[in-house]
Write an enzyme that holds these catalytic residues in place. Structure first.
Site, mmCIF file in Angstrom:
data_model
loop_
_atom_site.group_PDB
_atom_site.id
_atom_site.type_symbol
_atom_site.label_atom_id
_atom_site.label_comp_id
_atom_site.label_asym_id
_atom_site.label_seq_id
_atom_site.Cartn_x
_atom_site.Cartn_y
_atom_site.Cartn_z
ATOM 1 N N HIS A 17 8.319 -4.125 -2.571
ATOM 2 C CA HIS A 17 7.794 -2.842 -2.125
ATOM 3 C C HIS A 17 6.589 -2.852 -1.210
ATOM 4 O O HIS A 17 5.418 -2.997 -1.992
ATOM 5 C CB HIS A 17 7.701 -1.924 -3.445
ATOM 6 C CG HIS A 17 7.659 -0.431 -3.089
ATOM 7 N ND1 HIS A 17 8.598 0.475 -3.513
ATOM 8 C CD2 HIS A 17 6.526 0.398 -2.594
ATOM 9 C CE1 HIS A 17 8.157 1.716 -3.055
ATOM 10 N NE2 HIS A 17 7.018 1.615 -2.463
ATOM 11 N N HIS A 19 5.094 -1.405 2.482
ATOM 12 C CA HIS A 19 5.252 -0.525 3.929
ATOM 13 C C HIS A 19 4.484 -1.182 5.033
ATOM 14 O O HIS A 19 3.343 -1.517 4.984
ATOM 15 C CB HIS A 19 4.789 0.768 3.759
ATOM 16 C CG HIS A 19 5.469 1.805 2.768
ATOM 17 N ND1 HIS A 19 6.542 2.484 2.934
ATOM 18 C CD2 HIS A 19 5.474 1.678 1.143
ATOM 19 C CE1 HIS A 19 6.901 3.305 1.944
ATOM 20 N NE2 HIS A 19 6.525 2.760 0.621
ATOM 21 N N ASP A 21 3.814 0.092 7.891
ATOM 22 C CA ASP A 21 2.563 0.880 8.370
ATOM 23 C C ASP A 21 1.380 1.334 7.438
ATOM 24 O O ASP A 21 0.446 1.585 7.697
ATOM 25 C CB ASP A 21 3.433 2.361 9.121
ATOM 26 C CG ASP A 21 3.871 2.766 7.907
ATOM 27 O OD1 ASP A 21 4.794 2.203 6.947
ATOM 28 O OD2 ASP A 21 3.973 4.326 7.968
ATOM 29 N N GLY A 175 8.394 9.255 1.081
ATOM 30 C CA GLY A 175 7.959 10.674 1.550
ATOM 31 C C GLY A 175 7.323 11.257 0.105
ATOM 32 O O GLY A 175 7.861 10.978 -1.070
ATOM 33 N N HIS A 202 12.588 5.651 -3.614
ATOM 34 C CA HIS A 202 11.358 6.099 -4.041
ATOM 35 C C HIS A 202 11.615 7.244 -5.073
ATOM 36 O O HIS A 202 12.378 8.295 -4.777
ATOM 37 C CB HIS A 202 10.357 6.564 -3.311
ATOM 38 C CG HIS A 202 9.705 5.649 -2.403
ATOM 39 N ND1 HIS A 202 10.186 4.869 -1.311
ATOM 40 C CD2 HIS A 202 8.284 5.315 -2.318
ATOM 41 C CE1 HIS A 202 9.173 3.988 -0.895
ATOM 42 N NE2 HIS A 202 8.084 4.323 -1.506
ATOM 43 N N GLU A 205 7.491 8.290 -8.932
ATOM 44 C CA GLU A 205 6.050 8.046 -8.531
ATOM 45 C C GLU A 205 5.217 9.292 -8.799
ATOM 46 O O GLU A 205 4.281 9.357 -9.704
ATOM 47 C CB GLU A 205 5.902 7.671 -7.166
ATOM 48 C CG GLU A 205 4.516 7.394 -6.640
ATOM 49 C CD GLU A 205 4.440 7.164 -5.093
ATOM 50 O OE1 GLU A 205 3.280 6.548 -4.710
ATOM 51 O OE2 GLU A 205 5.342 7.417 -4.364
ATOM 52 N N ASP A 294 2.833 -2.012 -2.211
ATOM 53 C CA ASP A 294 2.652 -0.756 -1.730
ATOM 54 C C ASP A 294 2.174 -0.475 -0.302
ATOM 55 O O ASP A 294 2.937 -0.544 0.889
ATOM 56 C CB ASP A 294 2.429 0.729 -2.462
ATOM 57 C CG ASP A 294 3.061 1.675 -2.483
ATOM 58 O OD1 ASP A 294 4.075 1.934 -1.381
ATOM 59 O OD2 ASP A 294 2.612 2.739 -2.679
#
Length: 362
Positions: A17, A19, A21, A175, A202, A205, A294
């Protein structure tokens, strides 16, 4: 004696997991922003790195996600995407990672005129270049993410299937959870299941048990992105014994992997501190726990920092770190024989070598 950060850095790691970006180097953000005249809050790369961490350290997932406006803005050309992907691999190699699934939303990288396929190809090229140049072997695959507040999930799901033999391991949605349940994208998940394709969601969270329940029982998620709120279905009695509710029992019984990201959860308010993070209890109860980063830029983190923090908070040793790592490798969206080879030929020998008595082993 606790494991030193140097030993933790050297253990083989598996990352599920992360990202793309959310892990751009501050120097790269600054250089690419200057090229396209994108205004940044601060210009100096060192100050910029601190700004990202401080801005993300708000206790709010919504505010946390706003920091991505700047990284996404500089990732709108094939050259920029390939550079970021290549540097991602370089950074993971330096962190001791031997397998990684890196996720991003192709739909967020179209402002420069790229097509969805061109975005995926640019990232693939960067990952390939990084893997070929790596000083130690590493396997990196893409997870294609759809944004849960948009309506392109079926399009991205088809994209993931089209590219699954060319470096794409699976699909994800991401998101803000609140108000955007995974069932809004049920058609995409049903399509992926019919295509025998892998996907994670996701869930759990910033939102609680209903999000996890929908992700698993309605949408068929193979893994839970974060899943930290499963703790809400566990009670501890006066004697310290844990009682699992129906959903928590199902998640544990079915060995559904939890893609846990401790420092990110502290930043967004999903956990009060590393010491109070549910990962401690969930590990003790033997859920299928994995450790992840993350967003390495926003959280100022790495796999070494995540694992070292757990060593400090819970006293974990090599056995526990190997357990997390094998959990992750078992849960990867990689063919079984390839997973088994990495476990038996890389992970177990790597941990065994560090466990041998000698100076600095502990």
């Amino acid at each position: 004696m606790l494991l030193s950060p140097d030993v933790v850095r050297r253990v083989p790691k598996v990352l599920l997991h992360d990202h793309l970006d959310g892990g751009v180097r501050p120097e790269t953000v600054a250089e690419l922003a200057a090229e396209i005249r994108h205004d940044l809050p601060v210009d100096d790369p060192a100050d910029l790195g601190r700004w990202f961490a401080d801005a993300a350290d708000s206790g709010s997932l919504v505010r946390y996600l706003e920091t991505f406006d700047h990284t996404v803005a500089v990732m709108q050309t094939a050259e920029a995407l390939s550079r970021v992907a290549r540097e991602c691999v370089e950074d993971l190699v330096a962190d001791g990672v031997i397998y990684a699934e890196i996720r991003y939303a192709p739909e967020q990288h179209l402002e420069g005129g790229l097509t969805l396929d061109e975005v995926v190809e640019a990232v693939r090229a960067g990952f390939e270049e990084g893997m070929q140049a790596a000083t130690t072997p590493i396997v990196v695959r893409q997870l294609l993410t759809a944004m849960r507040h948009q309506a392109r999930s079926m399009e991205i799901a088809r994209l993931a299937v089209d590219w699954r033999d060319r470096g794409v391991a699976g699909f994800d949605i991401a998101g803000a959870e609140d108000g955007y349940p995974p069932t809004r994208h049920l058609d995409a998940f049903e399509y992926l299941q019919r295509e025998n394709a892998h996907f994670t969601i996701h869930a759990g969270e910033a939102f609680g048990l209903p999000s996890i329940w929908q992700a698993i029982q309605w949408c068929g998620a193979e893994r839970l992105g974060h899943g930290v709120r499963i703790i809400d279905d566990i009670t501890i009695d006066d004697d310290g014994n844990a009682k699992l509710g129906r959903l928590a029992s199902y998640v544990r019984d079915m060995r559904i992997p939890l893609e846990m990201c401790p420092w990110s959860n502290v930043q967004t308010g999903a956990a009060a501190s590393i010491e109070e993070h549910p990962i401690g209890l969930l590990t003790a109860l033997r859920f299928r726990v994995t450790v992840n980063t993350d967003n390495r830029l926003m959280s100022g983190t790495s796999m070494t920092r995540e694992m070292s923090s757990l060593v400090e908070a819970f006293g974990y040793g090599l056995d526990e770190l190997q357990w997390f790592t094998i959990n992750a490798m078992k849960s990867a969206f990689l063919p079984f024989d390839e997973r088994l080879a990495l476990i038996n030929e890389v992970i177990k020998p790597g941990y065994a070598a560090l466990a041998e008595p000698g100076p600095g082993a502990r």
